[in-house]
Design an enzyme around this catalytic site. Structure first.
Site, short mmCIF file in Angstrom:
data_model
loop_
_atom_site.label_atom_id
_atom_site.label_comp_id
_atom_site.label_asym_id
_atom_site.label_seq_id
_atom_site.Cartn_x
_atom_site.Cartn_y
_atom_site.Cartn_z
N LYS A 14 0.83 -1.21 0.00
CA LYS A 14 0.00 0.00 0.00
C LYS A 14 0.87 1.26 0.00
O LYS A 14 0.61 2.22 -0.72
CB LYS A 14 -0.84 0.00 1.28
N ASP A 70 -9.31 2.31 4.76
CA ASP A 70 -9.86 1.02 5.18
C ASP A 70 -10.71 0.52 4.02
O ASP A 70 -11.37 1.32 3.34
CB ASP A 70 -10.69 1.16 6.46
N SER A 71 -10.65 -0.77 3.79
CA SER A 71 -11.34 -1.30 2.61
C SER A 71 -11.80 -2.71 2.87
O SER A 71 -11.38 -3.35 3.84
CB SER A 71 -10.38 -1.27 1.41
N ASP A 155 -9.26 -11.10 -4.83
CA ASP A 155 -9.25 -10.80 -6.26
C ASP A 155 -9.64 -11.99 -7.15
O ASP A 155 -10.35 -11.80 -8.15
CB ASP A 155 -7.89 -10.25 -6.70
N LYS A 175 -6.69 -2.84 -13.24
CA LYS A 175 -7.45 -2.92 -11.98
C LYS A 175 -7.58 -1.53 -11.36
O LYS A 175 -8.68 -1.14 -10.95
CB LYS A 175 -6.77 -3.89 -10.99
N HIS A 180 -12.02 0.16 -6.37
CA HIS A 180 -12.44 0.98 -5.25
C HIS A 180 -11.29 1.86 -4.76
O HIS A 180 -11.45 3.05 -4.52
CB HIS A 180 -12.95 0.07 -4.13
N ARG A 181 -10.07 1.28 -4.62
CA ARG A 181 -8.93 2.05 -4.11
C ARG A 181 -8.50 3.09 -5.13
O ARG A 181 -8.21 4.24 -4.80
CB ARG A 181 -7.77 1.12 -3.75
P1 IMP Z 1 -7.32 -3.18 5.10
O1 IMP Z 1 -7.99 -2.13 4.26
O2 IMP Z 1 -5.84 -3.20 4.91
O3 IMP Z 1 -7.78 -3.16 6.52
O4 IMP Z 1 -7.76 -4.62 4.59
C1 IMP Z 1 -8.78 -4.79 3.74
C2 IMP Z 1 -8.97 -6.26 3.38
O5 IMP Z 1 -10.01 -6.23 2.40
C3 IMP Z 1 -7.78 -6.89 2.71
O6 IMP Z 1 -7.01 -7.65 3.58
C4 IMP Z 1 -8.47 -7.81 1.70
O7 IMP Z 1 -8.93 -8.92 2.37
C5 IMP Z 1 -9.71 -7.06 1.31
N1 IMP Z 1 -9.46 -6.21 0.15
C6 IMP Z 1 -9.41 -4.85 0.12
N2 IMP Z 1 -9.15 -4.41 -1.12
C7 IMP Z 1 -9.02 -5.51 -1.88
C8 IMP Z 1 -8.72 -5.69 -3.26
O8 IMP Z 1 -8.49 -4.75 -4.05
N3 IMP Z 1 -8.68 -6.96 -3.69
C9 IMP Z 1 -8.89 -8.02 -2.88
N4 IMP Z 1 -9.15 -7.92 -1.59
C10 IMP Z 1 -9.20 -6.66 -1.08
#
Ligand code: IMP
Length: 198
Positions: A14, A70-71, A155, A175, A180-181
């Site tokens: 990240k 956060d995602s 993914d 991608k 979303h990101r």
């Molecule tokens: P955090 O945002 O680092 O707390 O973690 C978010 C979690 O959501 C990740 O560990 C993945 O499990 C999932 N995640 C978030 N964005 C993606 C993505 O672009 N692809 C696949 N999994 C995702």
């Protein structure tokens, strides 16, 4: 202008992604590790609460502007799960187990609608301004058949709307144009780096 920015993450992938995106701008990026900042517990009940908590805590501890995100993946037939628990669904970060668990839950739900979306919320807190929030989302559906080797997390089982490939079959560039990101980062850049002074 924003001259220094702490990224509230210990995730190297990240941090590198955000450094690359901000490389055209004159802003010095620090990781939380470089400043020996602690891991902030995600105790909120929404992506926005967790991102805000991380940005505000580390901005206050460092005295600098701080960006946090956060995602996660939200599945309609599972009432939005795993959602904020997306990372915690994977014991020891094993996403094969997390994906199997998700597919098992979907099969057990009896639903034939496997719609889902990824969300990403970015929070920016500077020492002198209130927190600002940017949110990106991509709709799609879950497939039981894992495909592709790119990306991370869920993914291989997520097919974004408008594509017949999973996220793991898209190149990183493809991608990030729809993800979303990518969308949240674009809103952040447009707002914070195109003419707005901090
Ligand atoms: P955090 O945002 O680092 O707390 O973690 C978010 C979690 O959501 C990740 O560990 C993945 O499990 C999932 N995640 C978030 N964005 C993606 C993505 O672009 N692809 C696949 N999994 C995702």
């Amino acid at each position: 202008m924003l001259k220094e920015l702490v990224i509230a993450s210990h995730n190297q992938g990240k941090i590198i992604e955000i450094k690359n995106i901000l490389s055209p701008f004159d802003v010095k990026i620090y990781s939380a590790d470089e400043l020996q900042l602690p891991d902030v517990k995600e105790t909120g009940s929404t992506f926005a609460e967790n991102a805000t908590l991380k940005a505000e805590t580390l901005s206050s501890l460092s005295g600098k502007a701080c960006l946090a995100d956060d995602s996660g993946l939200c599945v309609d037939a599972l009432d939005g799960r795993p959602g904020i628990y997306s990372a915690r669904y994977a014991p020891n970060r094993n996403f094969n187990i997390a994906m199997s668990k998700l597919i098992d839950e979907l099969q057990a739900s009896g639903s034939t609608d496997w719609s889902a979306h990824f969300s990403c919320v970015i929070a920016l807190k500077t020492p002198h301004t209130p927190t600002r929030i940017y949110e990106g989302r991509i709709n799609g559906k879950i497939t039981p058949n894992r495909r592709g080797n790119n990306g991370f997390g869920y993914d291989p089982i997520f097919i974004p709307d408008g594509f017949d490939k999973t996220f793991a079959e898209l190149s990183p560039e493809e991608k990030s144009t729809v993800s979303h990101r990518g969308r949240a980062l674009k809103l952040f850049l447009d707002s914070e780096f195109n003419g707005r002074n901090l």
